[in-house]
Design a protein around this motif. Structure first.
Motif, PDB file in Angstrom:
ATOM      1  N   THR A 162       0.847  -1.190   0.000  1.00  0.00           N
ATOM      2  CA  THR A 162       0.000   0.000   0.000  1.00  0.00           C
ATOM      3  C   THR A 162       0.882   1.238   0.000  1.00  0.00           C
ATOM      4  O   THR A 162       2.086   1.169   0.229  1.00  0.00           O
ATOM      5  CB  THR A 162      -0.902   0.046   1.239  1.00  0.00           C
ATOM      6  OG1 THR A 162      -0.079   0.012   2.416  1.00  0.00           O
ATOM      7  CG2 THR A 162      -1.865  -1.139   1.262  1.00  0.00           C
ATOM      8  N   ILE A 163       0.249   2.382  -0.273  1.00  0.00           N
ATOM      9  CA  ILE A 163       0.935   3.664  -0.190  1.00  0.00           C
ATOM     10  C   ILE A 163       0.496   4.361   1.094  1.00  0.00           C
ATOM     11  O   ILE A 163      -0.699   4.577   1.313  1.00  0.00           O
ATOM     12  CB  ILE A 163       0.615   4.546  -1.406  1.00  0.00           C
ATOM     13  CG1 ILE A 163       1.127   3.878  -2.688  1.00  0.00           C
ATOM     14  CG2 ILE A 163       1.225   5.941  -1.248  1.00  0.00           C
ATOM     15  CD1 ILE A 163       0.731   4.597  -3.956  1.00  0.00           C
ATOM     16  N   ALA A 164       1.458   4.687   1.936  1.00  0.00           N
ATOM     17  CA  ALA A 164       1.156   5.396   3.183  1.00  0.00           C
ATOM     18  C   ALA A 164       1.110   6.891   2.878  1.00  0.00           C
ATOM     19  O   ALA A 164       2.093   7.614   3.073  1.00  0.00           O
ATOM     20  CB  ALA A 164       2.212   5.079   4.239  1.00  0.00           C
ATOM     21  N   TRP A 165      -0.013   7.349   2.369  1.00  0.00           N
ATOM     22  CA  TRP A 165      -0.119   8.730   1.900  1.00  0.00           C
ATOM     23  C   TRP A 165       0.207   9.744   2.998  1.00  0.00           C
ATOM     24  O   TRP A 165       0.752  10.815   2.703  1.00  0.00           O
ATOM     25  CB  TRP A 165      -1.515   8.984   1.348  1.00  0.00           C
ATOM     26  CG  TRP A 165      -1.782   8.313   0.040  1.00  0.00           C
ATOM     27  CD1 TRP A 165      -2.577   7.228  -0.186  1.00  0.00           C
ATOM     28  CD2 TRP A 165      -1.244   8.688  -1.238  1.00  0.00           C
ATOM     29  NE1 TRP A 165      -2.561   6.902  -1.526  1.00  0.00           N
ATOM     30  CE2 TRP A 165      -1.758   7.774  -2.188  1.00  0.00           C
ATOM     31  CE3 TRP A 165      -0.375   9.680  -1.667  1.00  0.00           C
ATOM     32  CZ2 TRP A 165      -1.436   7.843  -3.546  1.00  0.00           C
ATOM     33  CZ3 TRP A 165      -0.047   9.757  -3.007  1.00  0.00           C
ATOM     34  CH2 TRP A 165      -0.583   8.853  -3.936  1.00  0.00           C
ATOM     35  N   ASP A 166      -0.124   9.425   4.217  1.00  0.00           N
ATOM     36  CA  ASP A 166       0.140  10.354   5.324  1.00  0.00           C
ATOM     37  C   ASP A 166       1.519  10.151   5.956  1.00  0.00           C
ATOM     38  O   ASP A 166       1.893  10.876   6.880  1.00  0.00           O
ATOM     39  CB  ASP A 166      -0.934  10.189   6.407  1.00  0.00           C
ATOM     40  CG  ASP A 166      -2.316  10.579   5.898  1.00  0.00           C
ATOM     41  OD1 ASP A 166      -2.391  11.487   5.038  1.00  0.00           O
ATOM     42  OD2 ASP A 166      -3.307   9.954   6.335  1.00  0.00           O
ATOM     43  N   ASP A 167       2.286   9.169   5.447  1.00  0.00           N
ATOM     44  CA  ASP A 167       3.610   8.886   6.004  1.00  0.00           C
ATOM     45  C   ASP A 167       4.470   8.228   4.925  1.00  0.00           C
ATOM     46  O   ASP A 167       4.921   7.093   5.080  1.00  0.00           O
ATOM     47  CB  ASP A 167       3.475   7.977   7.234  1.00  0.00           C
ATOM     48  CG  ASP A 167       4.812   7.743   7.943  1.00  0.00           C
ATOM     49  OD1 ASP A 167       5.738   8.561   7.757  1.00  0.00           O
ATOM     50  OD2 ASP A 167       4.923   6.733   8.665  1.00  0.00           O
ATOM     51  N   LEU A 168       4.707   8.962   3.832  1.00  0.00           N
ATOM     52  CA  LEU A 168       5.474   8.395   2.717  1.00  0.00           C
ATOM     53  C   LEU A 168       6.889   8.017   3.128  1.00  0.00           C
ATOM     54  O   LEU A 168       7.515   7.157   2.492  1.00  0.00           O
ATOM     55  CB  LEU A 168       5.526   9.395   1.557  1.00  0.00           C
ATOM     56  CG  LEU A 168       4.214   9.620   0.783  1.00  0.00           C
ATOM     57  CD1 LEU A 168       4.391  10.732  -0.243  1.00  0.00           C
ATOM     58  CD2 LEU A 168       3.756   8.333   0.107  1.00  0.00           C
ATOM     59  N   GLN A 169       7.406   8.631   4.185  1.00  0.00           N
ATOM     60  CA  GLN A 169       8.753   8.324   4.652  1.00  0.00           C
ATOM     61  C   GLN A 169       8.784   7.134   5.614  1.00  0.00           C
ATOM     62  O   GLN A 169       9.854   6.769   6.115  1.00  0.00           O
ATOM     63  CB  GLN A 169       9.367   9.551   5.327  1.00  0.00           C
ATOM     64  CG  GLN A 169       9.395  10.794   4.461  1.00  0.00           C
ATOM     65  CD  GLN A 169      10.029  10.534   3.102  1.00  0.00           C
ATOM     66  OE1 GLN A 169      11.155  10.045   3.039  1.00  0.00           O
ATOM     67  NE2 GLN A 169       9.315  10.850   2.042  1.00  0.00           N
ATOM     68  N   LEU A 170       7.620   6.545   5.854  1.00  0.00           N
ATOM     69  CA  LEU A 170       7.517   5.350   6.711  1.00  0.00           C
ATOM     70  C   LEU A 170       8.235   5.536   8.041  1.00  0.00           C
ATOM     71  O   LEU A 170       9.028   4.695   8.473  1.00  0.00           O
ATOM     72  CB  LEU A 170       8.058   4.118   5.982  1.00  0.00           C
ATOM     73  CG  LEU A 170       7.339   3.741   4.665  1.00  0.00           C
ATOM     74  CD1 LEU A 170       7.957   2.479   4.066  1.00  0.00           C
ATOM     75  CD2 LEU A 170       5.847   3.555   4.877  1.00  0.00           C
ATOM     76  N   THR A 171       7.936   6.652   8.690  1.00  0.00           N
ATOM     77  CA  THR A 171       8.525   6.895  10.005  1.00  0.00           C
ATOM     78  C   THR A 171       7.940   5.951  11.051  1.00  0.00           C
ATOM     79  O   THR A 171       8.531   5.738  12.107  1.00  0.00           O
ATOM     80  CB  THR A 171       8.292   8.349  10.453  1.00  0.00           C
ATOM     81  OG1 THR A 171       6.875   8.615  10.474  1.00  0.00           O
ATOM     82  CG2 THR A 171       8.970   9.320   9.503  1.00  0.00           C
ATOM     83  N   SER A 172       6.768   5.387  10.743  1.00  0.00           N
ATOM     84  CA  SER A 172       6.121   4.437  11.640  1.00  0.00           C
ATOM     85  C   SER A 172       5.935   3.108  10.902  1.00  0.00           C
ATOM     86  O   SER A 172       5.422   3.075   9.791  1.00  0.00           O
ATOM     87  CB  SER A 172       4.764   4.983  12.097  1.00  0.00           C
ATOM     88  OG  SER A 172       4.078   4.034  12.895  1.00  0.00           O
ATOM     89  N   GLY A 173       6.384   2.036  11.523  1.00  0.00           N
ATOM     90  CA  GLY A 173       6.155   0.717  10.952  1.00  0.00           C
ATOM     91  C   GLY A 173       7.007   0.393   9.740  1.00  0.00           C
ATOM     92  O   GLY A 173       6.573  -0.336   8.846  1.00  0.00           O
ATOM     93  N   TYR A 174       8.228   0.926   9.700  1.00  0.00           N
ATOM     94  CA  TYR A 174       9.102   0.626   8.557  1.00  0.00           C
ATOM     95  C   TYR A 174       9.448  -0.853   8.504  1.00  0.00           C
ATOM     96  O   TYR A 174       9.723  -1.496   9.513  1.00  0.00           O
ATOM     97  CB  TYR A 174      10.405   1.426   8.650  1.00  0.00           C
ATOM     98  CG  TYR A 174      11.382   1.103   7.529  1.00  0.00           C
ATOM     99  CD1 TYR A 174      11.309   1.775   6.321  1.00  0.00           C
ATOM    100  CD2 TYR A 174      12.347   0.093   7.676  1.00  0.00           C
ATOM    101  CE1 TYR A 174      12.193   1.476   5.277  1.00  0.00           C
ATOM    102  CE2 TYR A 174      13.225  -0.209   6.636  1.00  0.00           C
ATOM    103  CZ  TYR A 174      13.137   0.479   5.445  1.00  0.00           C
ATOM    104  OH  TYR A 174      13.990   0.168   4.414  1.00  0.00           O
TER     105      TYR A 174
END
Length: 263
Positions: A132-144
């Motif tokens: 999926t695309i984490a639109w609110d967290d494109l940098q994957l600061t959570s759950g990388y």
């Protein structure tokens, strides 16, 4: 057959290196981008090598300027550069490295050549619906996670093709499938060993995987955008190629680059 100019990101390893060698054998001018000067020496005598950290926005922009100065018009841009990141790392701009390398470098190179190249081939995972695309967290600061980051970047590249098609360049999104290719030095040793064993049984050779790319370089598809998963052309109506999402990503990317420039 006329001499062509081909720029290859990730041109010192795997499929990128195989394409560089194949096109040089045809007499083409080859320009390979890579991060390792040692690996760049593989291009000695067959092409040009530009050393660049494509996970760094400023360094990517530097090499884009160099490319446009020396080769303002090219026949093909082939985008291969990628590297797995088992742990989340940030570049100098504070951007997650998988996102910066696998997606953002391709955005910058494609943006530079979409109106001055005959063809752009983006080698990623078109046709893959996992992730999926984490639109609110494109940098994957959570759950990388490494696989999560790879799948997201692949989905972003699908949308990039939609957003950047329509210029002079014919744009091809290409998923070559499991290929005996690439730099696995960043992976844990047990995982590297498992992949090598699986590759001996199931993976395509680099020569087989780059064959369609060579065909497109010689004869670009007539359509502005083409999507191919291995040997199968895909409909452009796939949800992963949604025009609205492509526009949203383009806007988010432009804002991100403006923010990075201010920092």
């Amino acid at each position: 057959m006329s001499v062509r100019t081909v720029v290859i990101s990730g041109g010192t390893d795997g499929m990128g290196l195989a394409l560089a060698r194949a096109r040089a054998a045809q007499g083409d001018t080859v320009v390979a981008l890579g991060s390792s000067a040692e690996k760049g020496r593989r291009l000695a005598g067959i092409g040009h090598f530009l050393q660049v950290d494509l996970s760094d926005v400023e360094d990517t922009r530097r090499v884009v300027s160099r490319l446009k100065e020396s080769w303002p018009q090219i026949d093909a841009l082939a985008l291969f550069a990628n590297r797995q990141g088992p742990r989340r790392e940030e570049n100098r701009q504070g951007l997650e490295r998988t996102f910066a390398l696998y997606y953002l470098s391709r955005y910058l190179l494609g943006q530079a050549y979409r109106d001055s190249a005959g063809l752009i081939v983006n080698v990623a995972g078109v046709g893959v619906t996992k992730g999926t695309i984490a639109w609110d967290d494109l940098q994957l600061t959570s759950g990388y996670g490494m696989i999560r980051a790879q799948l997201q970047a692949g989905r972003l590249n699908d949308l990039l093709g939609v957003a950047q098609s329509g210029g002079k360049a014919r744009y091809v999104l290409y998923h070559p499938g499991f290929t005996r290719s690439g730099d696995m030095s960043t992976l844990p040793a047990p995982l590297r060993a498992a992949i090598k064993i699986a590759a001996k049984v199931k993976a395509r050779s680099v020569e087989e995987s780059i064959r369609p790319v060579e065909t497109w370089i010689d004869n670009p598809p007539p359509a502005p955008l083409t999507a191919v998963d291995r040997d199968r052309e895909l409909p452009l109506t796939l949800p992963t190629l949604d025009g609205g999402d492509a526009h949203r990503l383009a806007s988010s990317t432009q804002q991100l680059l403006r923010d990075a420039a201010r920092d």
